[in-house]
Design a protein around this motif. Structure first.
Motif, PDB file in Angstrom:
ATOM      1  N   SER A 175     -18.965   6.663  25.221  1.00 53.85           N
ATOM      2  CA  SER A 175     -19.315   6.683  23.792  1.00 53.85           C
ATOM      3  C   SER A 175     -18.038   6.466  22.981  1.00 53.85           C
ATOM      4  CB  SER A 175     -19.990   7.985  23.357  1.00 53.85           C
ATOM      5  OG  SER A 175     -19.027   8.953  22.937  1.00 53.85           O
ATOM      6  N   TYR A 196     -25.899   8.230  24.716  1.00 52.75           N
ATOM      7  CA  TYR A 196     -25.243   9.202  23.827  1.00 52.75           C
ATOM      8  C   TYR A 196     -25.415   8.883  22.345  1.00 52.75           C
ATOM      9  CZ  TYR A 196     -22.990  11.524  27.736  1.00 52.75           C
ATOM     10  OH  TYR A 196     -22.758  12.223  28.882  1.00 52.75           O
ATOM     11  N   GLY A 199     -28.901   9.813  21.511  1.00 53.53           N
ATOM     12  CA  GLY A 199     -28.618  11.216  21.813  1.00 53.53           C
ATOM     13  C   GLY A 199     -29.802  12.156  21.977  1.00 53.53           C
ATOM     14  N   MET A 249     -20.873  15.367  21.388  1.00 56.44           N
ATOM     15  CA  MET A 249     -19.916  14.969  22.423  1.00 56.44           C
ATOM     16  C   MET A 249     -18.950  16.112  22.747  1.00 56.44           C
ATOM     17  SD  MET A 249     -20.930  12.090  23.469  1.00 56.44           S
ATOM     18  CE  MET A 249     -19.667  11.916  24.720  1.00 56.44           C
ATOM     19  N   HIS A 252     -20.921  18.317  24.963  1.00 58.35           N
ATOM     20  CA  HIS A 252     -21.091  17.711  26.297  1.00 58.35           C
ATOM     21  C   HIS A 252     -19.800  17.885  27.108  1.00 58.35           C
ATOM     22  CE1 HIS A 252     -24.983  15.710  25.921  1.00 58.35           C
ATOM     23  NE2 HIS A 252     -24.630  15.153  24.768  1.00 58.35           N
ATOM     24  N   GLY A 326     -27.278  11.167  28.575  1.00 56.65           N
ATOM     25  CA  GLY A 326     -26.673  11.187  27.253  1.00 56.65           C
ATOM     26  C   GLY A 326     -27.476  11.873  26.173  1.00 56.65           C
TER      27      GLY A 326
END
Ligand SMILES: *Cc1c(COP(=O)(O)O)cnc(C)c1O
Length: 379
Positions: A175, A196, A199, A249, A252, A326
């Motif tokens: 990403s 992602y 998402g 992110m 994650h 993602g």
């Protein structure tokens, strides 16, 4: 502007007709013309739609690109890049590609007389063994899917520049929050926006980001001519998804670190593929070109045949057994029979995609619950 601000605002002004703060879903296929050819910049929605334009501007901003084009799927975006080529041209690409990309290259474009070299790109110098005067494109993925190899984008860009080739990077796994290939010298960044960027596992979409005007014009021509363009509803959903890309992110990455460490020390696991480990063969390159290691982790189960692997894959309670990655929810996938089933067994296994390999897309749930689920499944 910094990343999070761009994710929320880039390309999006209050709507000029009503002041609506959120970009409206312009659900129209065609636009009024005052006299033939005289319109407000929009004529027919395959070519342009205002919701999609806002999204393209936002994506371009996130990839530090001058231009972006959105496609109805990631494969649609890759297809457009391949259509830059002509019969006789050659492409150098990795031997650990997304299964669908491999399928399109070998089953569609090879039939049109384009030659593909699938090679080990962990050392970019290998590329030089395959270049000749027919070579036109280097296509890379990094991290690779599913064995998380890291390809040095800057080193590939140097070779591309020397040899006058186009370097395209599938940036789906990282990403733009973690990696910006154009800044490292790539010419094209491709995304499966499905992952992602969207998402939330509710949209299929692709994108290309470029700086060069001539390359953009050629791709925009293919985009409109071949027609793999997304609708306004999907564009709206991705615009909404992007507003939390930086927050997602970060989560994650944080969860990814904890899950990777947990798996590394687990007796039922033979091997963990994750670029954040210092012993990962290209960890230094990952550190150089990425701002974090993401939430994608693959594991090889110890002493597990296909049956045992299937049993484990089907026993998760929080992770969902499904293709894709993602999204906010954690997923588990069995590449050999799911995402990578289209790759012949011998080639697949040579690339490390063995029958006892599982790929995890670590979501943004509370990490305690994810670790608990893994404990419960692995015993
Ligand atoms: C999913 C994926 C694609 C294909 O994108 P779609 O949106 O499914 O068409 C390409 N590359 C990678 C790395 C992917 O994960």
């Amino acid at each position: 502007m910094k990343f999070g601000t761009k994710a929320i605002h880039a390309g999006q002004e209050p709507d000029p007709t009503t002041g609506a703060v959120m970009t409206p879903i312009y659900q129209t296929s065609t636009y009024w013309q005052e006299s033939p050819g005289k319109h407000k910049g929009y004529a027919y929605a395959r070519g342009k739609n205002p919701t999609r334009t806002a999204l393209e501007k936002c994506l371009a901003a996130l990839e530090n690109a001058n231009h972006a084009l959105c496609f109805s799927s990631g494969m649609g975006a890759i297809d457009a890049v391949a259509k830059l080529l002509a019969p006789g041209d050659e492409v150098i690409t990795g031997n650990d590609l997304y299964g669908g990309t491999y399928r399109m290259f070998t089953k569609v474009f090879a039939g049109f007389g384009i030659k593909f070299h699938f090679i080990d790109l962990s050392n970019p110098e290998n590329i030089l063994n395959y270049t000749n005067d027919k070579t036109k494109l280097i296509w890379i993925e990094t991290p690779t899917n599913p064995t998380m190899q890291i390809v040095d984008i800057e080193a590939c860009a140097k070779i591309a520049k020397d040899k006058n080739l186009i370097l395209a990077v599938d940036n789906t796994f990282a990403s733009p929050y973690l990696q910006n290939p154009l800044d490292l010298g790539a010419h094209i960044v491709m995304h499966s926006v499905t992952k992602y960027l969207g998402g939330h596992s509710d949209v299929v979409m692709g994108a290309l980001c470029v700086n060069d005007q001539e390359l953009y014009d050629r791709l925009a021509f293919i985009h409109n001519s071949c027609g793999a363009t997304p609708g306004p509803q999907d564009s709206f959903l991705v615009l909404r998804g992007l507003k939390t890309l930086h927050l997602r992110m970060k989560a994650h990455c944080e969860n990814g670190i904890q899950v990777a460490q947990f798996l590394k020390n687990h007796p039922a696991i033979e091997k963990v593929y994750w670029p954040g480990f210092t012993e990962h063969p290209n960890h230094e390159v990952a550190k150089k070109q990425m701002r974090g290691f993401g939430g994608m982790i693959s594991i090889v189960l110890k002493n597990a045949d296909l049956e045992k692997t299937f049993k484990i894959a089907s026993s998760f309670q929080v992770f969902t057994l499904a293709e894709s990655l993602g999204g906010v929810e954690s997923l588990v996938n069995h590449p050999a029979t799911m995402t990578h089933a289209s790759i012949p067994k011998a080639e697949r296994e040579a690339a490390g995609v063995v029958d006892n390999l599982l790929r995890l897309s670590v979501g943004v749930e509370d990490v305690e619950d994810l670790l608990e689920d893994l404990k419960q499944v692995l015993g």
